[in-house]
Write a protein that holds these residues in place. Sequence first.
Motif, mmCIF file in Angstrom:
data_model
loop_
_atom_site.group_PDB
_atom_site.id
_atom_site.type_symbol
_atom_site.label_atom_id
_atom_site.label_comp_id
_atom_site.label_asym_id
_atom_site.label_seq_id
_atom_site.Cartn_x
_atom_site.Cartn_y
_atom_site.Cartn_z
ATOM 1 N N ILE A 120 0.831 -1.205 0.000
ATOM 2 C CA ILE A 120 0.000 0.000 0.000
ATOM 3 C C ILE A 120 0.864 1.253 0.000
ATOM 4 O O ILE A 120 0.568 2.238 -0.695
ATOM 5 N N MET A 121 1.960 1.239 0.759
ATOM 6 C CA MET A 121 2.863 2.386 0.760
ATOM 7 C C MET A 121 3.437 2.625 -0.629
ATOM 8 O O MET A 121 3.535 3.765 -1.083
ATOM 9 N N GLY A 122 3.802 1.544 -1.317
ATOM 10 C CA GLY A 122 4.323 1.691 -2.673
ATOM 11 C C GLY A 122 3.303 2.295 -3.615
ATOM 12 O O GLY A 122 3.629 3.167 -4.435
ATOM 13 N N SER A 123 2.054 1.852 -3.505
ATOM 14 C CA SER A 123 0.988 2.413 -4.331
ATOM 15 C C SER A 123 0.781 3.895 -4.028
ATOM 16 O O SER A 123 0.593 4.711 -4.935
ATOM 17 N N SER A 124 0.841 4.253 -2.750
ATOM 18 C CA SER A 124 0.672 5.652 -2.351
ATOM 19 C C SER A 124 1.808 6.525 -2.883
ATOM 20 O O SER A 124 1.578 7.668 -3.317
ATOM 21 N N VAL A 125 3.030 5.984 -2.879
ATOM 22 C CA VAL A 125 4.163 6.741 -3.402
ATOM 23 C C VAL A 125 4.023 6.942 -4.909
ATOM 24 O O VAL A 125 4.339 8.021 -5.435
ATOM 25 N N LEU A 126 3.545 5.928 -5.622
ATOM 26 C CA LEU A 126 3.332 6.078 -7.061
ATOM 27 C C LEU A 126 2.313 7.172 -7.350
ATOM 28 O O LEU A 126 2.457 7.926 -8.317
ATOM 29 N N LEU A 127 1.288 7.285 -6.513
ATOM 30 C CA LEU A 127 0.324 8.370 -6.658
ATOM 31 C C LEU A 127 0.998 9.711 -6.402
ATOM 32 O O LEU A 127 0.769 10.684 -7.136
ATOM 33 N N ALA A 128 1.846 9.782 -5.361
ATOM 34 C CA ALA A 128 2.568 11.026 -5.073
ATOM 35 C C ALA A 128 3.498 11.398 -6.221
ATOM 36 O O ALA A 128 3.636 12.584 -6.565
ATOM 37 N N MET A 129 4.127 10.415 -6.840
ATOM 38 C CA MET A 129 5.009 10.675 -7.970
ATOM 39 C C MET A 129 4.227 11.171 -9.186
ATOM 40 O O MET A 129 4.717 12.009 -9.960
ATOM 41 N N ALA A 130 3.010 10.658 -9.371
ATOM 42 C CA ALA A 130 2.165 11.151 -10.461
ATOM 43 C C ALA A 130 1.786 12.609 -10.218
ATOM 44 O O ALA A 130 1.766 13.423 -11.149
ATOM 45 N N MET A 161 1.359 6.217 7.297
ATOM 46 C CA MET A 161 0.146 6.032 8.089
ATOM 47 C C MET A 161 -0.914 5.277 7.295
ATOM 48 O O MET A 161 -1.621 4.423 7.842
ATOM 49 N N ARG A 162 -1.005 5.562 6.002
ATOM 50 C CA ARG A 162 -1.989 4.886 5.168
ATOM 51 C C ARG A 162 -1.707 3.388 5.106
ATOM 52 O O ARG A 162 -2.617 2.564 5.239
ATOM 53 N N ILE A 208 -14.153 -9.679 2.074
ATOM 54 C CA ILE A 208 -14.769 -8.363 1.871
ATOM 55 C C ILE A 208 -13.784 -7.252 2.231
ATOM 56 O O ILE A 208 -13.668 -6.247 1.519
ATOM 57 N N PHE A 209 -13.067 -7.446 3.351
ATOM 58 C CA PHE A 209 -12.109 -6.424 3.754
ATOM 59 C C PHE A 209 -10.975 -6.317 2.739
ATOM 60 O O PHE A 209 -10.514 -5.215 2.418
ATOM 61 N N GLY A 210 -10.510 -7.460 2.208
ATOM 62 C CA GLY A 210 -9.478 -7.428 1.179
ATOM 63 C C GLY A 210 -9.940 -6.713 -0.066
ATOM 64 O O GLY A 210 -9.195 -5.928 -0.679
ATOM 65 N N LEU A 211 -11.189 -6.952 -0.469
ATOM 66 C CA LEU A 211 -11.747 -6.266 -1.632
ATOM 67 C C LEU A 211 -11.876 -4.774 -1.369
ATOM 68 O O LEU A 211 -11.612 -3.948 -2.254
ATOM 69 N N PHE A 212 -12.275 -4.424 -0.139
ATOM 70 C CA PHE A 212 -12.370 -3.012 0.234
ATOM 71 C C PHE A 212 -11.001 -2.323 0.124
ATOM 72 O O PHE A 212 -10.901 -1.194 -0.369
ATOM 73 N N ILE A 213 -9.949 -3.013 0.557
ATOM 74 C CA ILE A 213 -8.599 -2.446 0.476
ATOM 75 C C ILE A 213 -8.219 -2.192 -0.975
ATOM 76 O O ILE A 213 -7.693 -1.131 -1.333
ATOM 77 N N VAL A 214 -8.491 -3.170 -1.835
ATOM 78 C CA VAL A 214 -8.124 -3.029 -3.250
ATOM 79 C C VAL A 214 -8.872 -1.866 -3.895
ATOM 80 O O VAL A 214 -8.288 -1.057 -4.621
ATOM 81 N N VAL A 217 -7.817 1.607 -2.131
ATOM 82 C CA VAL A 217 -6.403 1.984 -2.261
ATOM 83 C C VAL A 217 -5.974 1.914 -3.718
ATOM 84 O O VAL A 217 -5.751 2.935 -4.374
ATOM 85 N N THR A 218 -5.882 0.691 -4.242
ATOM 86 C CA THR A 218 -5.417 0.527 -5.621
ATOM 87 C C THR A 218 -6.358 1.192 -6.617
ATOM 88 O O THR A 218 -5.908 1.880 -7.539
ATOM 89 N N GLY A 219 -7.655 0.999 -6.432
ATOM 90 C CA GLY A 219 -8.617 1.599 -7.351
ATOM 91 C C GLY A 219 -8.562 3.115 -7.335
ATOM 92 O O GLY A 219 -8.529 3.762 -8.394
#
Length: 326
Positions: A120-130, A161-162, A208-214, A217-219
């Motif tokens: 999740i941190m990696g995904s968040s950093v990619l968003l920050a880089m965009a 934190m995310r 359900i929680f795993g799908l919520f995370i995807v 976060v990723t979506g």
Amino acid sequence: MVGKSMPVVITTSTMNLSLPSYFILVGVPGLEDVHGWLSLPVSFMYFVTLFATFCVLFIIKTEPNLHQPMYFFLAMLLFSDLVQSNSTIPKMLLIFWFNNREISLEECLAQMFLVHSSSIMGSSVLLAMAFDRYVAVCHPLRYLTILTTPVIIKIGLLVAMRGILFIFPHPFLVKRLPFCQSHTIEHTYCEHIAVAKLSCADISINNIFGLFIVLSVTGVDLAFITVSYTLIVKAVLRLSSREARHKVGSTCVTHVTVILVAYIPALFSFMSQRFGGKNATSTQIILSNLYLIVPPMLNPIIYGIKTKEIQKKVMKILNSQRARTL
């Protein structure tokens, strides 16, 4: 006269409904005989990952020209990659080399937390880089006033934190489950759903929680990244200079490549674990492991090749080492 049969009382002791003190990691199911051969590419890629990552991080730290927002975000991405790799690959190699498959409950839960939170941190950093590329292309004159050092620090804290808050429930969702059958995980590491599937209880909440995370976060990250690059493409097309368009496009292509390398294996891993049946195949396990091995290895290489400052520093180090040996 036939007497009434006594009701059978099933207790937790009868079914052994308890959380095991350890699990057994199979590795790659069906390919146990060739684990030694599988360790060769895995160990090679792990070595390349460590060497290339530490080189790039060292260059970013020591090169004043790279003390810019984009490279600070790159350092965050490489750090999250290191956490993800080091939390899984060493144990994977122990399985391949020494058949050391046992992992304690605490180690399993810690590994689960580190893998998913760093993802999740990696995904968040990619968003920050965009966002960084959007500001650099669409608002170049305000770039340094928008992405100041305090802002970058706050983004880094939000990224951490995310990752922690979203994955914090995972270990507790597993610990609440009763395990009355096998404690053998058909995987190379403690993936959340792979562990939950061993339970004899309903794991709908885990799914359900795993799908919520995807989705959350990723979506969300992919949606905002798409919007950022749509605006970037429009801005690039308005540039009059062909050289400027090429320079901006080259930088953005690097980031898009990293995004594809990160998200495609991760999404495949998510889909195969949840919809791939009770027992995973060797192909599913190998492909789902790609996002633990390939992105951390390729990210420093991609940025090292595409960034002239990093190339110059690497060549300078290599030339100095060559001069010492002569």
